[in-house]
Design a protein around this motif. Structure first.
Motif, PDB file in Angstrom:
ATOM      1  N   VAL A  16       0.817  -1.212   0.000  1.00 17.44           N
ATOM      2  CA  VAL A  16       0.000   0.000   0.000  1.00 17.44           C
ATOM      3  C   VAL A  16       0.852   1.264   0.000  1.00 17.44           C
ATOM      4  N   PHE A  17       1.869   1.314   0.856  1.00 16.30           N
ATOM      5  CA  PHE A  17       2.613   2.559   1.038  1.00 16.30           C
ATOM      6  C   PHE A  17       3.898   2.664   0.215  1.00 16.30           C
ATOM      7  N   ILE A  18       4.421   1.564  -0.297  1.00 15.97           N
ATOM      8  CA  ILE A  18       5.669   1.613  -1.070  1.00 15.97           C
ATOM      9  C   ILE A  18       5.425   1.249  -2.537  1.00 15.97           C
ATOM     10  N   ASN A  19       4.864   0.086  -2.794  1.00 16.82           N
ATOM     11  CA  ASN A  19       4.688  -0.367  -4.179  1.00 16.82           C
ATOM     12  C   ASN A  19       3.730   0.515  -4.971  1.00 16.82           C
ATOM     13  N   GLN A  20       2.718   1.051  -4.314  1.00 13.96           N
ATOM     14  CA  GLN A  20       1.728   1.863  -5.019  1.00 13.96           C
ATOM     15  C   GLN A  20       2.065   3.348  -5.017  1.00 13.96           C
ATOM     16  N   LEU A  21       3.200   3.718  -4.456  1.00 21.67           N
ATOM     17  CA  LEU A  21       3.568   5.125  -4.356  1.00 21.67           C
ATOM     18  C   LEU A  21       3.864   5.703  -5.735  1.00 21.67           C
ATOM     19  N   ASP A  22       3.124   6.746  -6.085  1.00 20.78           N
ATOM     20  CA  ASP A  22       3.369   7.491  -7.317  1.00 20.78           C
ATOM     21  C   ASP A  22       2.979   8.939  -7.057  1.00 20.78           C
ATOM     22  N   TRP A  23       3.050   9.773  -8.086  1.00 18.87           N
ATOM     23  CA  TRP A  23       2.748  11.199  -7.909  1.00 18.87           C
ATOM     24  C   TRP A  23       1.298  11.433  -7.516  1.00 18.87           C
ATOM     25  N   TRP A  24       0.400  10.575  -7.929  1.00 18.53           N
ATOM     26  CA  TRP A  24      -1.003  10.727  -7.554  1.00 18.53           C
ATOM     27  C   TRP A  24      -1.208  10.445  -6.071  1.00 18.53           C
ATOM     28  N   VAL A  25      -0.497   9.454  -5.565  1.00 20.30           N
ATOM     29  CA  VAL A  25      -0.598   9.153  -4.136  1.00 20.30           C
ATOM     30  C   VAL A  25      -0.006  10.300  -3.325  1.00 20.30           C
ATOM     31  N   ILE A  26       1.100  10.858  -3.800  1.00 19.84           N
ATOM     32  CA  ILE A  26       1.695  12.012  -3.112  1.00 19.84           C
ATOM     33  C   ILE A  26       0.713  13.182  -3.126  1.00 19.84           C
ATOM     34  N   LEU A  27       0.050  13.431  -4.267  1.00 21.24           N
ATOM     35  CA  LEU A  27      -0.978  14.472  -4.333  1.00 21.24           C
ATOM     36  C   LEU A  27      -2.091  14.183  -3.329  1.00 21.24           C
ATOM     37  N   GLY A  28      -2.503  12.939  -3.229  1.00 23.30           N
ATOM     38  CA  GLY A  28      -3.539  12.554  -2.275  1.00 23.30           C
ATOM     39  C   GLY A  28      -3.123  12.842  -0.844  1.00 23.30           C
ATOM     40  N   PHE A  29      -1.877  12.559  -0.506  1.00 20.89           N
ATOM     41  CA  PHE A  29      -1.385  12.863   0.840  1.00 20.89           C
ATOM     42  C   PHE A  29      -1.332  14.365   1.090  1.00 20.89           C
ATOM     43  N   VAL A  30      -0.860  15.134   0.118  1.00 18.30           N
ATOM     44  CA  VAL A  30      -0.826  16.592   0.260  1.00 18.30           C
ATOM     45  C   VAL A  30      -2.240  17.127   0.455  1.00 18.30           C
ATOM     46  N   ALA A  31      -3.176  16.614  -0.337  1.00 15.19           N
ATOM     47  CA  ALA A  31      -4.578  17.033  -0.218  1.00 15.19           C
ATOM     48  C   ALA A  31      -5.125  16.698   1.160  1.00 15.19           C
ATOM     49  N   GLN A  32      -4.823  15.520   1.646  1.00 12.07           N
ATOM     50  CA  GLN A  32      -5.329  15.110   2.951  1.00 12.07           C
ATOM     51  C   GLN A  32      -4.732  15.963   4.063  1.00 12.07           C
ATOM     52  N   ILE A  33      -3.455  16.315   3.939  1.00 17.47           N
ATOM     53  CA  ILE A  33      -2.822  17.186   4.932  1.00 17.47           C
ATOM     54  C   ILE A  33      -3.489  18.558   4.920  1.00 17.47           C
ATOM     55  N   ALA A  34      -3.707  19.119   3.727  1.00 21.70           N
ATOM     56  CA  ALA A  34      -4.375  20.427   3.629  1.00 21.70           C
ATOM     57  C   ALA A  34      -5.781  20.352   4.215  1.00 21.70           C
ATOM     58  N   PHE A  35      -6.477  19.288   3.935  1.00 22.00           N
ATOM     59  CA  PHE A  35      -7.835  19.109   4.439  1.00 22.00           C
ATOM     60  C   PHE A  35      -7.832  18.984   5.967  1.00 22.00           C
ATOM     61  N   THR A  36      -6.857  18.277   6.510  1.00 20.86           N
ATOM     62  CA  THR A  36      -6.742  18.118   7.953  1.00 20.86           C
ATOM     63  C   THR A  36      -6.400  19.440   8.631  1.00 20.86           C
ATOM     64  N   MET A  37      -5.641  20.291   7.969  1.00 19.29           N
ATOM     65  CA  MET A  37      -5.244  21.578   8.539  1.00 19.29           C
ATOM     66  C   MET A  37      -6.451  22.445   8.888  1.00 19.29           C
ATOM     67  N   ARG A  38      -7.562  22.244   8.201  1.00 18.49           N
ATOM     68  CA  ARG A  38      -8.747  23.042   8.505  1.00 18.49           C
ATOM     69  C   ARG A  38      -9.193  22.810   9.938  1.00 18.49           C
TER      70      ARG A  38
END
Length: 110
Positions: A16-38
């Motif tokens: 889940v966290f290594i083999n599937q890591l790509d730019w879309w997953v990184i975008l998803g993490f950035v989005a989730q961090i921004a969403f959590t910041m609210r």
């Protein structure tokens, strides 16, 4: 048995966290961090005021994080995630409109 379970869990997490890591997953993490910041900014503002407060930054992080999550969901073709984020994004935009209108009124009154 516990060793086998540990290996299964380890293999799953690696996939889940290594083999599937790509730019879309990184975008998803950035989005989730921004969403959590609210919630972080809302919590800090409420603690400072001693009551529940929803600051402008809450809606800004909601829109930014929610929009990025919608883009991520569209790429992943997840209908549940798309439906939830699409509706939420509309709500965030509307609440930002209300907040901007209120700021304008306060500025004019001052």
């Amino acid at each position: 048995m516990l060793v086998d379970l540990a290996h299964l869990v380890g293999d799953y997490l690696h996939d889940v966290f290594i083999n599937q890591l790509d730019w879309w997953v990184i975008l998803g993490f950035v989005a989730q961090i921004a969403f959590t910041m609210r919630f972080v900014v809302q919590w800090i503002a409420s603690e400072r005021a001693g009551k529940t407060v929803i600051p402008f930054a809450f809606w800004t992080f909601s829109l930014g994080g929610g929009t990025l999550l919608l883009v991520y969901a569209l790429y992943r073709r997840d209908p549940v995630f798309i439906a939830g984020q699409a509706l939420s994004t509309f709500i965030y935009i509307r609440n930002l409109q209300f907040a901007l209108r209120e700021r304008r009124r306060e500025k004019e009154a001052a």
